[in-house]
Scaffold this active site. Sequence first.
Site, PDB file in Angstrom:
ATOM      1  CG  PHE A 151      12.821 -50.931  58.811  1.00  0.00           C
ATOM      2  CD1 PHE A 151      13.767 -51.745  59.425  1.00  0.00           C
ATOM      3  CD2 PHE A 151      12.917 -49.556  59.020  1.00  0.00           C
ATOM      4  CE1 PHE A 151      14.769 -51.214  60.222  1.00  0.00           C
ATOM      5  CE2 PHE A 151      13.907 -49.017  59.822  1.00  0.00           C
ATOM      6  CZ  PHE A 151      14.833 -49.849  60.424  1.00  0.00           C
ATOM      7  CE  LYS A 175       2.635 -48.477  53.242  1.00  0.00           C
ATOM      8  NZ  LYS A 175       4.113 -48.687  53.126  1.00  0.00           N
ATOM      9  CB  SER A 228      10.086 -41.818  61.279  1.00  0.00           C
ATOM     10  OG  SER A 228       9.339 -41.442  60.142  1.00  0.00           O
ATOM     11  CB  CYS A 283      10.061 -48.302  68.893  1.00  0.00           C
ATOM     12  SG  CYS A 283       8.900 -49.421  69.654  1.00  0.00           S
ATOM     13  CD  GLU A 384      14.086 -43.476  66.415  1.00  0.00           C
ATOM     14  OE1 GLU A 384      13.451 -42.761  65.618  1.00  0.00           O
ATOM     15  OE2 GLU A 384      13.599 -44.499  66.936  1.00  0.00           O
TER      16      GLU A 384
END
Length: 484
Positions: A151, A175, A228, A283, A384
């Site tokens: 996202f 996707k 993730s 990230c 995280e």
Amino acid sequence: MGVEVVKNYINGRWVESKAKDTQDVINPATGELLAKTPMSTREETLQAIEAGKAAFNRWRATPALTRVRHLNRIRDAFEENFEELSKILTMEQGKALDESRGEYRRTIENLECATSVPSLQMGYNTEDIASGIDEMVIKQPLGVFFCVAPFNFPAMVPTWFWPFAIGCGNTYIVKPSPQVPLSQVKQFEIIHKLGLPRGVMNMVHGGLEAVNALLESPDTVGMSFVGSTRVGKLLYKKAGEQGKRAQVQGGAKNFLTVMPDANLERTVPAIMTSFFGCAGQRCLSGAVLLAVGEIYEPLKKAVVEGAKNIIVGNGLEEGVQMGPMASKSGMDRVLGFIDKGVKEGAELLMDGRGIQIPGYEKGFFIGPTIFSDVKPKMTIAREEIFGPVMSIVHVKDLDEAIDVIHANRYGNASSVFTTSGKTARNYQYRVKAGNIGINIGVAAPIATFPFSGMKDSFLGDLHGQGQDAVSFFTENKVVITRWF
Ligand code: NAD
């Protein structure tokens, strides 16, 4: 009037999904419902695979220069629609408009780099491996590839992969993350008008069912996953069982080390961008600040001063530097971590909870948050968080800093701030992270370099972008020739 359910793009056509399940797409700055994402069914996903499969042989036989000419057209059209694309991205994801523009710059750079595929994938050739016998490697496309996207960079991440994949002669299925499908919808609307042969690019929205169909079909050949580590590991295993190529770019916990000899004036702005840019939802975002020796006290003061100046608000408003969390669940998760940091005894130097943005009371905002006196074993130093939370850990020297970094499961990025070349060289040599910054806060590789990652931040061998992408999307075939 009901809100629109976004459509799939299969075989050059927009197709309504028949799925009953949908997910709301919410503007995170206003709480407004923008659209709904269908959780496409297995059958719908199989149709996209079938389209990619049917288009493959002809696309593969299309000259490479013709193939990348399509990428050039798409690149130009993205440039022409730059502002609109950036606004859509901010609306669905929340990041500041300038950050969306930055994401689209990178998106366009990926397309530009992929136009070099014909010269990057030349293969190689050796004469006379024995008398009168020649040997060569030709690089061939494999078939239908797909990506499963996260996202946080909904516009750019798919372009780490698909421009290279189709440039090499494969066909593709995107996707998107169901939380943020609109950037991809707009990109496909643009692509739709540009005459790319049907079936070369397809898009299926959804979640588990669509991804399982993509993984289980014998007609897909490989997957690029970004998201993730927990989900990435599951899918990597499944891809392996199915004999497919896979690359998984997973989660991160990035450590930034500040040495006592660092130039603080130049270092602090880089730290601000790293920890609070994109509201910490990168990230490559800084997560833990390792303050070495006597820099600890002055650094604490300087980062709090720096963070006070960050303008938080609706990313669509010019001048706003930090937008909201991308979702309510993301916001709740980050708030949970902040509570945990307080409970575990870290000192909360700056508290971003409960921040009020006039006119945007329904937005998912958290302001810059800074903890000091954080111990490496605390949850906020290990896990995280994916939000605008800085945890400052005091260490005595570089060796201790590197021990703390290496105790963590992730290895996506790490930076050092120093004026010593020797320390910098030592850092880049020893630290187990895929992207190293030397006096750089966000060590983001440009399109011609692999987007690296180590340990639990990456599974696979070949990375996205650049030459690595060309290798991932092609098969080496060896041909040995003797003419009688
Ligand atoms: P996520 O793992 O929740 O979702 C990623 C994708 O996987 C989405 O498309 C989602 O629909 C799909 N998915 C989720 N659960 C699934 C399941 N059980 N089976 C099949 N598919 C499933 O990740 P996210 O929350 O969208 O993204 C945030 C994460 O992405 C962070 O951990 C961040 O560090 C990571 N990330 C990594 C990089 C990198 O380059 N290493 C880049 C961007 C984001």
